[in-house]
Design an enzyme around this catalytic site. Structure first.
Site, PDB file in Angstrom:
ATOM      1  N   GLU A 128      -7.375   8.347  -5.404  1.00 23.99           N
ATOM      2  CA  GLU A 128      -8.617   9.248  -6.049  1.00 23.99           C
ATOM      3  C   GLU A 128      -8.375   8.450  -7.480  1.00 23.99           C
ATOM      4  O   GLU A 128      -7.581   8.694  -8.337  1.00 23.99           O
ATOM      5  CB  GLU A 128      -8.016  10.652  -6.365  1.00 23.99           C
ATOM      6  CG  GLU A 128      -8.140  11.201  -4.999  1.00 23.99           C
ATOM      7  CD  GLU A 128      -9.582  11.422  -4.596  1.00 23.99           C
ATOM      8  OE1 GLU A 128     -10.570  11.857  -5.264  1.00 23.99           O
ATOM      9  OE2 GLU A 128      -9.726  11.720  -3.124  1.00 23.99           O
ATOM     10  N   CYS A 164     -11.587  12.464 -15.116  1.00 25.30           N
ATOM     11  CA  CYS A 164     -11.912  11.342 -14.143  1.00 25.30           C
ATOM     12  C   CYS A 164     -13.395  11.166 -14.096  1.00 25.30           C
ATOM     13  O   CYS A 164     -13.864  10.141 -14.032  1.00 25.30           O
ATOM     14  CB  CYS A 164     -11.085  10.960 -13.306  1.00 25.30           C
ATOM     15  SG  CYS A 164     -11.322  12.782 -12.083  1.00 25.30           S
TER      16      CYS A 164
END
Ligand code: NAD
Length: 456
Positions: A210, A244
């Site tokens: 991720e 993110c």
């Protein structure tokens, strides 16, 4: 380090007892996790304040509440996800049954970053437990208060051979990555993602990565500008841009740029008041190093809004910068802070070309009232996931998988995808012994003729 090797061996021995695999066991552990999170909520809030100056509202919505929702959803569906999936069998398999079993990988290593240090460590753990695995957690060294709470909390409720926490920085991660884990779940930056994947490749360990990258927010002429302004800024300045999937930069149609920026200026005032540096709703920068890196971007282009900062508190006010080009340092790396550069366009195809030339973003946000243009963006650009007329919302639903593509990540999680991320799909054919087709054997008479009739 022999200690880590021993720890992994203990986990493996425990996993081989089979205890972690039953539905009752998994359910009980998830319930235990839910209870201990509730019990530790005040300590988690204090730790998040200490490490990142997170407000209680942000800490609850983006970390604790988010995690509790994930547990609730998982408990509701776990039985259904665990049951073997029956599939059809072709005529060549007459008399047999075909099943897909969801098999836990074994012992998984979950490495977390610092930006949402609580949930990014524990949401993957929910998936790992649900899928019947043991886990080693490696929280970030940059958020020591949260890492300490995670360690204490996990120790209180889970035996060390089931879920353990290893604290430390790069050296510790490097040693962990040498161990023969059965799966690695890594959340963090693109450069470290490459290191993790390389280490995993040496032992052919399956990975979920991720990662991050530069996620654009694109505002076209026909967008609802007032809403676009609020939603982009909310997505950008939550956790002071240290998200993110935050919009990294803004691409706006030149016809509506001024109006959008006017709405943005009003929205910022509404969100954080006259002096965001003093707002207790606004997060601070995690470390001196990150603060310095972000501060250096303030000299790129022209600061339109914000730009104030206070070194002792590691805080930078929500900042919008104009007159930026792709050659500026701020456009060369993921910003990961409260600075929004503005680029403008006159032709949407030009934006598509620019985005295509760069690594595939983790997220993309497009603002327009035209469904046709929305579909064009969805079908012509590759990115992890995103929203039309909003930001971040695609990651706060357990019904959608969350993950990147290419350099923004490999694999996905949240909801059922978390269960799948920590499971191997094992195919089993249960063959009948009541009869046997002779044509499959090389000795069969007319075997090939029969096979050709069935196959092809
Ligand atoms: P990072 O890659 O520096 O660190 C992440 C973890 O890896 C930490 O636990 C750290 O100790 C460890 N680590 C650091 N260097 C290492 C090395 N050389 N070898 C092995 N392990 C190492 O990331 P960060 O600064 O903590 O987090 C910010 C990054 O994470 C941003 O790029 C952001 O986009 C990304 N991120 C992605 C997601 C997502 O879900 N896709 C979520 C949050 C953050």
């Amino acid at each position: 380090m022999d200690m880590l090797h021993e720890l992994l061996n203990r986990h493996k021995q425990y996993f081989f007892t089979g205890e972690t695999k039953s539905y009752e066991f998994r359910k009980k552990q998830l319930e235990t996790l839910r209870e201990v999170i509730k019990e530790y909520e005040p300590e988690v809030l204090v730790a998040l304040k200490e490490d990142l100056h997170k407000s209680e509202w942000e800490a609850y919505t983006t970390e604790i509440g988010f995690l509790l929702e994930e547990i609730k959803f998982t408990l509701k569906h776990l039985k259904e996800w665990m049951s073997p999936e029956k599939v059809k069998s072709p005529i060549t398999h007459l008399g047999s049954k075909s099943m897909i079993h969801q098999e836990p990988y074994g012992v998984t290593l979950i490495i977390a970053p610092w930006n949402y240090p609580f949930q990014l460590q524990l949401v993957p753990l929910v998936g790992a437990i649900a899928a019947g695995n043991c886990a080693v957690l490696k929280p970030s060294e940059l958020t020591p208060a949260v890492s300490a709470v995670i360690s204490k909390m996990i120790r209180e409720v889970f035996p060390d051979e089931y879920v353990s926490v290893v604290q430390g920085g790069v050296e510790t991660s490097t040693e962990l990555l040498k161990q023969p884990f059965d799966h690695i779940f890594f959340t963090g930056s693109v450069p470290v993602g490459k290191i993790v994947m390389e280490a995993a490749a040496k032992q052919l360990i399956p990975v979920t990565l991720e990662l991050g990258g530069k996620s654009p927010a694109i505002v076209d002429q026909d967008a609802n500008l007032k809403l676009a302004a609020k939603r982009i800024l909310w997505g950008k300045f939550t956790n002071a841009g240290q998200t993110c999937v935050a919009p990294d930069y803004l691409y706006v149609h030149s016809d509506v740029k001024l109006e959008l920026l006017q709405h943005m200026s009003e929205a910022l005032l509404e969100f954080y008041g006259e002096d965001p540096l003093l707002s207790d709703k606004y997060s601070h920068i995690v470390s001196d190093k990150h603060f310095e890196r972000l501060k250096s971007f303030l000299t790129n282009g022209d600061v339109l809004i914000g730009g104030q900062h206070k070194e002792s508190e590691r805080v930078i006010s929500p900042t919008i910068i104009d007159n930026i080009s792709w050659d500026d340092p701020v456009m060369q790396e993921e910003i990961f802070g409260p600075i929004l550069p503005v680029l403008e366009f006159t032709d949407l195809n030009q934006v598509v070309d620019e985005v295509r030339r760069r690594p595939k973003p983790l997220a993309l946000y497009f603002f327009s009232e035209s469904e046709e243009k929305q579909d064009m963006i969805t079908s012509s650009l590759s990115f992890g996931g995103g929203c039309m007329n909003d930001t971040l919302m695609h990651i706060v639903t357990p019904h959608l998988p969350f993950g990147g593509v290419g350099s923004s990540g490999t694999g996905s999680y949240h909801g059922k995808s978390s269960f799948e991320a920590f499971s191997h799909r094992k195919s089993i054919v249960k063959q009948t012994t009541n009869f046997d087709f002779s044509f499959r054997y090389p000795s069969a008479k007319n075997g090939l003729k029969m096979i050709k009739r069935i196959m092809g």
